[in-house]
Scaffold this motif. Structure first.
Motif, PDB file in Angstrom:
ATOM      1  N   GLU A 171       0.026 -11.096  -4.642  1.00 23.02           N
ATOM      2  CA  GLU A 171      -0.367  -9.527  -4.560  1.00 23.02           C
ATOM      3  C   GLU A 171      -0.313  -8.894  -6.003  1.00 23.02           C
ATOM      4  O   GLU A 171       0.605  -9.247  -6.546  1.00 23.02           O
ATOM      5  N   THR A 172      -1.126  -8.074  -6.123  1.00 22.96           N
ATOM      6  CA  THR A 172      -1.176  -7.357  -7.777  1.00 22.96           C
ATOM      7  C   THR A 172      -1.556  -5.856  -7.327  1.00 22.96           C
ATOM      8  O   THR A 172      -1.820  -5.437  -6.356  1.00 22.96           O
ATOM      9  N   LYS A 173      -1.331  -5.208  -8.451  1.00 25.64           N
ATOM     10  CA  LYS A 173      -1.904  -3.592  -8.176  1.00 25.64           C
ATOM     11  C   LYS A 173      -3.318  -3.313  -8.217  1.00 25.64           C
ATOM     12  O   LYS A 173      -3.607  -2.390  -7.732  1.00 25.64           O
ATOM     13  N   VAL A 174      -3.973  -4.453  -8.439  1.00 24.56           N
ATOM     14  CA  VAL A 174      -5.469  -4.330  -8.339  1.00 24.56           C
ATOM     15  C   VAL A 174      -6.028  -4.713  -7.047  1.00 24.56           C
ATOM     16  O   VAL A 174      -7.280  -4.575  -6.627  1.00 24.56           O
ATOM     17  N   HIS A 175      -5.346  -5.754  -6.468  1.00 24.90           N
ATOM     18  CA  HIS A 175      -5.849  -6.289  -5.157  1.00 24.90           C
ATOM     19  C   HIS A 175      -4.670  -6.466  -4.118  1.00 24.90           C
ATOM     20  O   HIS A 175      -3.462  -6.481  -4.317  1.00 24.90           O
ATOM     21  N   ALA A 176      -5.171  -6.415  -2.855  1.00 22.34           N
ATOM     22  CA  ALA A 176      -3.962  -6.575  -1.810  1.00 22.34           C
ATOM     23  C   ALA A 176      -3.249  -7.745  -1.833  1.00 22.34           C
ATOM     24  O   ALA A 176      -3.715  -8.679  -2.586  1.00 22.34           O
ATOM     25  N   THR A 177      -2.527  -8.073  -0.675  1.00 24.69           N
ATOM     26  CA  THR A 177      -2.022  -9.494  -0.334  1.00 24.69           C
ATOM     27  C   THR A 177      -3.385 -10.283  -0.112  1.00 24.69           C
ATOM     28  O   THR A 177      -4.109 -10.136   0.303  1.00 24.69           O
ATOM     29  N   SER A 178      -2.739 -11.610  -0.398  1.00 22.23           N
ATOM     30  CA  SER A 178      -3.862 -12.755  -0.027  1.00 22.23           C
ATOM     31  C   SER A 178      -4.068 -12.584   1.545  1.00 22.23           C
ATOM     32  O   SER A 178      -5.081 -12.869   1.782  1.00 22.23           O
ATOM     33  N   LYS A 179      -2.923 -12.367   2.317  1.00 21.14           N
ATOM     34  CA  LYS A 179      -3.015 -12.475   3.759  1.00 21.14           C
ATOM     35  C   LYS A 179      -4.338 -11.159   4.198  1.00 21.14           C
ATOM     36  O   LYS A 179      -5.047 -11.434   5.121  1.00 21.14           O
ATOM     37  N   ASP A 180      -3.865 -10.122   3.528  1.00 17.98           N
ATOM     38  CA  ASP A 180      -5.016  -9.007   3.914  1.00 17.98           C
ATOM     39  C   ASP A 180      -6.178  -9.101   3.549  1.00 17.98           C
ATOM     40  O   ASP A 180      -7.149  -8.971   4.234  1.00 17.98           O
ATOM     41  N   LEU A 181      -6.418  -9.678   1.978  1.00 12.42           N
ATOM     42  CA  LEU A 181      -7.931 -10.051   1.521  1.00 12.42           C
ATOM     43  C   LEU A 181      -8.397 -11.219   2.567  1.00 12.42           C
ATOM     44  O   LEU A 181      -9.531 -11.188   2.849  1.00 12.42           O
ATOM     45  N   MET A 182      -7.774 -12.090   2.833  1.00 12.42           N
ATOM     46  CA  MET A 182      -8.127 -13.173   3.687  1.00 12.42           C
ATOM     47  C   MET A 182      -8.695 -12.489   5.175  1.00 12.42           C
ATOM     48  O   MET A 182      -9.950 -12.854   5.452  1.00 12.42           O
ATOM     49  N   ALA A 183      -7.997 -11.634   5.686  1.00 13.75           N
ATOM     50  CA  ALA A 183      -8.507 -11.262   7.060  1.00 13.75           C
ATOM     51  C   ALA A 183      -9.716 -10.258   6.797  1.00 13.75           C
ATOM     52  O   ALA A 183     -10.992 -10.379   7.475  1.00 13.75           O
ATOM     53  N   LYS A 184      -9.809  -9.435   5.679  1.00 19.21           N
ATOM     54  CA  LYS A 184     -10.870  -8.543   5.504  1.00 19.21           C
ATOM     55  C   LYS A 184     -12.346  -9.497   5.147  1.00 19.21           C
ATOM     56  O   LYS A 184     -13.404  -9.269   5.465  1.00 19.21           O
TER      57      LYS A 184
ATOM     58  N   ALA B 274      -7.826 -18.577  -6.277  1.00 19.25           N
ATOM     59  CA  ALA B 274      -7.371 -18.738  -7.446  1.00 19.25           C
ATOM     60  C   ALA B 274      -6.059 -18.666  -7.240  1.00 19.25           C
ATOM     61  O   ALA B 274      -4.933 -19.317  -7.944  1.00 19.25           O
ATOM     62  N   ARG B 275      -5.098 -17.611  -6.638  1.00 14.40           N
ATOM     63  CA  ARG B 275      -3.919 -17.418  -6.176  1.00 14.40           C
ATOM     64  C   ARG B 275      -3.210 -18.842  -5.423  1.00 14.40           C
ATOM     65  O   ARG B 275      -2.179 -19.359  -5.724  1.00 14.40           O
ATOM     66  N   ASN B 276      -4.258 -19.567  -4.826  1.00 11.34           N
ATOM     67  CA  ASN B 276      -3.842 -20.667  -3.948  1.00 11.34           C
ATOM     68  C   ASN B 276      -3.658 -21.792  -4.924  1.00 11.34           C
ATOM     69  O   ASN B 276      -2.880 -22.726  -4.609  1.00 11.34           O
ATOM     70  N   LYS B 277      -4.446 -21.831  -6.125  1.00 11.84           N
ATOM     71  CA  LYS B 277      -4.431 -23.058  -6.673  1.00 11.84           C
ATOM     72  C   LYS B 277      -3.669 -22.811  -8.048  1.00 11.84           C
ATOM     73  O   LYS B 277      -2.906 -23.916  -8.823  1.00 11.84           O
ATOM     74  N   PHE B 278      -3.817 -21.837  -8.914  1.00 12.79           N
ATOM     75  CA  PHE B 278      -3.335 -21.668 -10.190  1.00 12.79           C
ATOM     76  C   PHE B 278      -2.743 -20.154 -10.795  1.00 12.79           C
ATOM     77  O   PHE B 278      -2.177 -20.288 -11.761  1.00 12.79           O
ATOM     78  N   LEU B 279      -3.124 -19.204 -10.068  1.00 12.22           N
ATOM     79  CA  LEU B 279      -2.335 -17.996 -10.138  1.00 12.22           C
ATOM     80  C   LEU B 279      -1.109 -18.047  -9.168  1.00 12.22           C
ATOM     81  O   LEU B 279      -1.296 -18.121  -8.057  1.00 12.22           O
ATOM     82  N   THR B 280       0.058 -17.396  -9.807  1.00 17.97           N
ATOM     83  CA  THR B 280       1.254 -17.474  -8.722  1.00 17.97           C
ATOM     84  C   THR B 280       1.181 -16.427  -7.950  1.00 17.97           C
ATOM     85  O   THR B 280       1.876 -16.708  -7.079  1.00 17.97           O
ATOM     86  N   GLN B 281       0.876 -15.004  -8.475  1.00 17.29           N
ATOM     87  CA  GLN B 281       1.090 -14.216  -7.631  1.00 17.29           C
ATOM     88  C   GLN B 281       0.142 -13.945  -6.387  1.00 17.29           C
ATOM     89  O   GLN B 281      -0.831 -14.520  -6.273  1.00 17.29           O
TER      90      GLN B 281
END
Length: 292
Positions: free
Chosen positions: A237-250, A228-235
């Motif tokens: 990183e948020t307070k509720v989820h880590a960075t996309s890079k960190d989420l991707m790795a995990k 969703a971040r990659n396609k239509f949400l601009t952020q």
């Protein structure tokens, strides 16, 4: 699961659950489908509060909705982080209006970003309720969902969240509900084996060993947030989820660890394994962009 499962498959699942309540009525869109879906929920989950209106209800819970849904949850071996005990006290009347307005703004931020996502959210979710979170084991929750309350989302109001944070939190919870619905239609797990610690795997969100149903949910949630971040949400990183890079790795690590389990075919159905494979392929397609 806008990306991993797809909008058509999710609507097909809701149709399957709702079909016997239609009495041969022709359905042409998700708005016409929702009344029969709500009838299904009233029949199969009668304890949860289901509104008479088709629009989403934003309410401040003062009656203890979650306790009514899960009266015997304390002995559940799969509730490894005591989520069912997390819900705390009701907000005061003075506090409720501000938090409910923030929830509505977050909902608009999410649903105005993608028309297909709006159609799914408005079909599947009927109520978002506000109630504080307790602190358990030094953990406080932003919210949650239960398979005993399909279509019902709890939001705690914890933290100074902006509309982008709340939008991601709602997407996170929507994904859980899509998985709950899919599991109602198709077998996902061998529950008898899931509660054995030797069958636990690493979560993509909490990064700790958890029962495999929670791990699958974490992988799919993380994947949907990243895509969703990659396609239509601009952020990113948020307070509720880590960075996309960190989420991707995990998420990728969790998929690989889970799929390498020697008895994975006994623990997860073929459909569930294919969802993990689809998640891995979707993440692989954008990995270079995120990890560079």
């Amino acid at each position: 699961m806008l990306h991993v499962l797809g909008i058509e498959e999710t609507i097909k699942n809701v149709y399957m659950l709702s079909k016997k309540f239609m009495k041969r009525k022709h359905i042409s869109n998700t708005y016409e489908l929702k009344p029969f879906y709500l009838k299904f929920l009233k029949k199969h989950q009668p304890v949860q509060p289901i509104p008479d209106t088709l629009s989403i209800s934003f309410i401040a819970d003062t009656i203890g909705i979650w306790t009514q849904l899960n009266p015997e949850s304390s002995g559940n071996a799969l509730d490894d982080i005591h989520q069912q005990s997390m819900i705390g006290e009701a907000y005061s009347t003075d506090e409720q209006a501000q938090h409910l307005e923030a929830l509505k703004l977050g909902y608009l931020h999410l649903t105005e970003s993608n028309t297909e996502l709006k159609a799914l959210f408005d079909l599947i979710i009927h109520t978002i309720f506000l109630r504080k979170s307790r602190t358990i084991d030094q953990h406080i929750s932003f919210g949650g969902s239960s398979s005993a309350g399909i279509g019902l989302i709890w939001i705690s109001g914890h933290g100074a969240l902006d509309r982008a944070d709340i939008a991601e939190l709602l997407l996170h919870e929507l994904t859980h509900h899509q998985l709950f619905i899919d599991e109602r239609c198709h077998m996902h797990y061998n529950y008898a084996a899931l509660c054995k610690p030797e069958n636990f795997s690493s979560s993509a969100i909490l990064n700790k060993k958890r029962p495999l149903d929670k791990v699958v949910h974490s992988i799919i949630v993380a994947t949907e947030i990243i895509l969703a971040r990659n396609k239509f949400l601009t952020q990113q990183e948020t307070k509720v989820h880590a960075t996309s890079k960190d989420l991707m790795a995990k998420a990728v690590a969790a998929i690989k660890e889970t799929m390498r389990m020697a008895n994975i075919n006994e623990l997860l159905s073929e459909r569930t394994r294919k969802m993990l494979e689809k998640a891995e392929a979707s993440l692989s397609a954008i990995e270079g962009k995120l990890m560079s």
